[in-house]
Design an enzyme around this catalytic site. Structure first.
Site, short mmCIF file in Angstrom:
data_model
loop_
_atom_site.label_atom_id
_atom_site.label_comp_id
_atom_site.label_asym_id
_atom_site.label_seq_id
_atom_site.Cartn_x
_atom_site.Cartn_y
_atom_site.Cartn_z
N SER A 140 58.39 67.89 69.32
CA SER A 140 58.73 66.65 68.59
C SER A 140 57.90 65.52 69.19
O SER A 140 57.40 65.63 70.30
CB SER A 140 60.20 66.31 68.77
OG SER A 140 60.41 65.72 70.04
N ASP A 141 57.77 64.41 68.47
CA ASP A 141 57.19 63.22 69.10
C ASP A 141 58.29 62.59 69.97
O ASP A 141 59.46 62.97 69.92
CB ASP A 141 56.64 62.24 68.07
CG ASP A 141 55.60 61.30 68.69
OD1 ASP A 141 55.54 61.21 69.94
OD2 ASP A 141 54.85 60.65 67.95
N TRP A 142 57.90 61.61 70.75
CA TRP A 142 58.76 60.97 71.76
C TRP A 142 60.08 60.48 71.12
O TRP A 142 60.06 59.59 70.26
CB TRP A 142 58.01 59.79 72.36
CG TRP A 142 58.73 59.01 73.40
CD1 TRP A 142 59.81 58.21 73.20
CD2 TRP A 142 58.42 58.93 74.79
NE1 TRP A 142 60.19 57.64 74.38
CE2 TRP A 142 59.35 58.06 75.38
CE3 TRP A 142 57.45 59.52 75.60
CZ2 TRP A 142 59.34 57.76 76.73
CZ3 TRP A 142 57.43 59.20 76.94
CH2 TRP A 142 58.37 58.34 77.51
N ALA A 151 61.90 61.63 68.94
CA ALA A 151 62.02 61.74 67.47
C ALA A 151 63.29 62.48 67.04
O ALA A 151 63.80 62.23 65.94
CB ALA A 151 60.79 62.41 66.89
#
Ligand code: BGC
Length: 706
Positions: free
Chosen positions: A262-264, A266
């Protein structure tokens, strides 16, 4: 470790050990000895959870990596090493130009080399995985993250994305100095509405497949090891919870079998997107969609175990994710050597010093190759060392030339424009605007303008893309006093230059040029380096034209020379449709011309590609490089198609008054496009070919696909 040893290890893991592998935190989680405070306490991780975590993001020094790994291995029951990840975007400590500048080189070999060298320095600092390249297609310069991109064209971006992945990963991750690469952000992030970061994305499936997917496909074909999800929604569902996107498109259609991260934060953000009530629900959505690693939230660690124990999520889902993570650790050789060679080095600092010494001169040549000459009314190059050169403007002496995503880059090492020019010009004067007399006496005045590094990058969207008013005023005042003005631009996005273009004789787009920026700029100004870079994004003539890109679709009422004064056609009342500077544009000190063009045949088929040969002439006395660009227009198709599309580019060096042949091969694959059923194929029929030095290249012929 061989496969059966890895399987054995895997089979001996408890559920919580498996779940731990799917979490990722920053190094500060390991910096509190004894009492648990700070981020660990905030995320409420107990020490069992901390010492089962799978990976760390954002360490700074090799000593820090060694310390954390040691401490971790002493506490991890099975001795499964941590994996260290970081944003190595355009270098680690020694900073190359920003990715948009690297894209301006249109040079895949150079980009691959930059990725290799960045890996070397990052590996010396203990990093195993880089969150790069960013393959997002961009068409809106208001979005600050265009700086991290390869620009507006799917073909160029695909080739560069492939070059980054190959450069980072080498032939095997067991080889020295290689990093695993994580391509990001899947998918559509570059189309954030109105250019506002993290905003909604609303693009058709056709558009996603045709333009946004190709660069990711190229990364996967180059064996990229990780894919990062994007913050935005795709068809209404945030990427990190999007089963269709991750399951159908990424896993099934593109065949990606590496790690999805996942992105930070997210996963937690699914709550703000209002598709999850709490972090437990967010966990379920993300894991069911197929996200293997939860970056920087405790959602997975806190909730996954319960879901499995309650039988709500099949353990197989987790097994697959953990197996992928262990496989990458094994490919990196971490089970044999959790320090990946660092412990064997006699002197860590000396090793890094040597790497820096090797890299720095290369940052200079890479930067000079990425500067785009936008305008030149015969004023550049400045041929004699004794020319009286004035230098003025907010960027004249700044060390802020690294740009965003250079978090470890050392600003004090940066060569400023002033320092760079001092090396080349004996009679250089640093001027101020009050010094009218001095400005008027210079042979020419260089005005250095642009953005600060925090004005582009993540969370740095702008509604206006013009220079600040004070900078425009400064330029106009200088021009009133002395018309021999050269503008240097430091920035991370296309700028609307309409209000400055008439107040200078030359414009050099320098982007954020990195550690040796000032020296590289001086190399071009004095003619030691002949500029060869080209714009990877259109420069609009007004913010009102955005989104603007050369490969727009044919409309029912296209504007052309013969109907331009009619009312009911696709145009603006107040400005032209065209950008100020088109995609692919960039001047040289040489004067190039396309000579004879030869087609090996008038038709091509699946088994018989055609070759198009063009002679490039250098009509000047200066040797130089240019980018020869080939565009194709599909005359009739099942869906509306772009007016033209880049299908080939070659950087060629031509001697003074010399000529070189460039050969492009066109296969049926180059003619494929996404049809309304979302399948890719090529239709029989005829195609126009354009060849030249920018996206306005003239038509040189046509062929038929049979
Ligand atoms: C960015 C990513 C980056 C990550 C880790 C996020 O905010 O969107 O591109 O890789 O942070 O630093």
């Amino acid at each position: 470790m061989n496969n059966s040893e890895l399987k054995k290890l895997f089979n001996s893991m408890t559920l919580s050990e498996k779940v731990g592998q799917m979490g990722q935190v920053t190094p500060d989680f390991f910096s509190n000895e004894g009492e648990i405070t700070g981020p660990v306490a905030e995320m409420k991780l107990n020490s069992g959870e901390l010492y089962s975590i799978g990976s760390i993001l954002g360490t700074h020094k090799p000593e820090q990596v060694i310390d954390i790994q040691k401490k971790y291995l002493e506490n991890n029951r099975l001795g499964i090493p941590l994996m260290f990840m970081a944003d190595v975007i355009h270098g680690y400590e020694t900073i190359f130009p920003i990715p948009l500048a690297l894209a301006s080189t249109f040079d895949t070999n150079l980009v691959k080399k930059v990725a290799q060298l960045s890996s070397k320095e990052a590996v010396g600092n203990g990093i195993h995985v880089t969150f790069s390249p960013m393959a997002d297609l961009v068409r809106d310069p208001r979005w600050g993250r265009v700086l991290e991109s390869n620009g507006e064209d799917p073909h160029l971006s695909s080739k560069l994305t492939q070059a980054y992945v190959e450069g980072y990963q080498g032939k095997s991750l067991l080889h020295k100095n290689t990093l695993a690469s994580c391509v990001k952000h899947f998918l559509g992030y570059g189309s954030s509405e109105a250019g506002r970061d993290y905003n909604t994305v609303s693009v058709s499936d056709l558009e996603l497949y045709q333009n946004h997917l190709p660069a990711f496909k190229a990364a996967i074909e180059a064996q990229v090891k990780l894919v990062m999800t994007s913050f935005n929604t795709v068809k209404g569902i945030p990427s990190s919870a999007n089963k269709w996107l991750l399951g159908n498109v990424l896993r099934k259609e593109l065949g990606f079998d590496g790690i999805i991260i996942s992105d930070w934060g997210a996963i937690q953000e699914l709550i703000n997107h209002r598709i999850a009530e709490d972090s437990k629900e967010a966990t379920r959505l993300a894991v069911e969609a197929g996200v293997d690693i939860d970056m920087m939230t405790s959602s997975y660690i806190k909730h996954l175990g319960d879901f499995i124990e309650d039988g709500e999520i099949n353990i197989e889902t987790i097994n697959q994710a953990v197996w992928r993570i262990l496989t990458l650790k094994n490919e990196l050789g971490l089970f044999e050597d959790p320090y990946r060679g660092l412990m064997k080095l006699e002197n860590l600092d000396q090793n890094l010093d040597n790497i820096r010494k090797e890299l720095e001169p290369i940052t200079r040549s890479v930067a000079s190759d990425s500067l785009v000459l936008l305008k030149n009314e015969g004023i550049l190059p400045i041929k004699t060392k004794s020319t009286k050169v004035g230098l003025i403007g907010p960027k004249a002496q700044t060390k802020d030339l690294l740009g965003a995503w250079s978090w470890i880059g050392d600003k004090s090492e940066v060569i400023s424009i002033y320092e760079g020019l001092q090396e080349q010009f004996e009679r250089l004067t640093l001027s101020t605007i009050d010094d009218t007399d001095s400005i008027s006496k210079q042979d020419l005045v260089i005005v250095a303008l642009g953005e600060n590094s925090d004005e582009s990058g993540e969370a740095a969207s702008r509604s206006s893309i013009q220079l600040q008013q004070e900078q425009v005023e400064l330029l106009k005042k200088v021009y009133e006093i002395n018309q021999n003005v050269v503008v240097l631009l430091i920035n991370g996005r296309p700028i609307d230059l309409t209000n400055i273009v008439n107040y200078c004789k030359a414009i050099l787009e320098c982007w954020f040029p990195g550690t040796s920026g000032g020296a590289a700029i001086a190399d071009v100004l004095c003619g030691r380096v002949n500029p060869s870079a080209k714009l990877p994004m259109s420069f609009p003539a007004s913010v009102g034209q955005i989104p603007i890109y050369y490969n727009y679709l044919s409309t029912g009422r296209p504007k052309n020379e013969s109907n331009k004064d009619e009312k009911y056609i696709s145009k603006y009342l107040d400005i032209a449709n065209d950008p100020l500077y088109p995609f692919g544009f960039g001047l040289s000190f040489s004067n190039f011309e396309c000579g004879k063009v030869e087609f090996s045949s008038g038709s091509l088929s699946k088994d018989a590609p055609i070759k198009i040969t063009v002679t490039i002439k250098n009509l000047s006395n200066i040797s130089g490089k240019t980018v020869v660009q080939l565009y194709i227009e599909d005359k009739i198709a099942e869906v509306a198609r772009p007016v033209r599309e880049l299908k080939g580019f070659t950087k060629v060096s031509v001697e003074p008054l010399g000529c070189e042949e460039v050969v492009f091969e066109i296969t049926d694959k180059d003619l494929m496009y996404i049809h309304s059923n979302l399948k890719e194929s090529a239709d029989k029929g005829s195609f126009n070919v354009y060849i030249g030095f920018d996206s306005l290249a003239p038509k040189v012929g046509e062929f038929v696909l049979v």
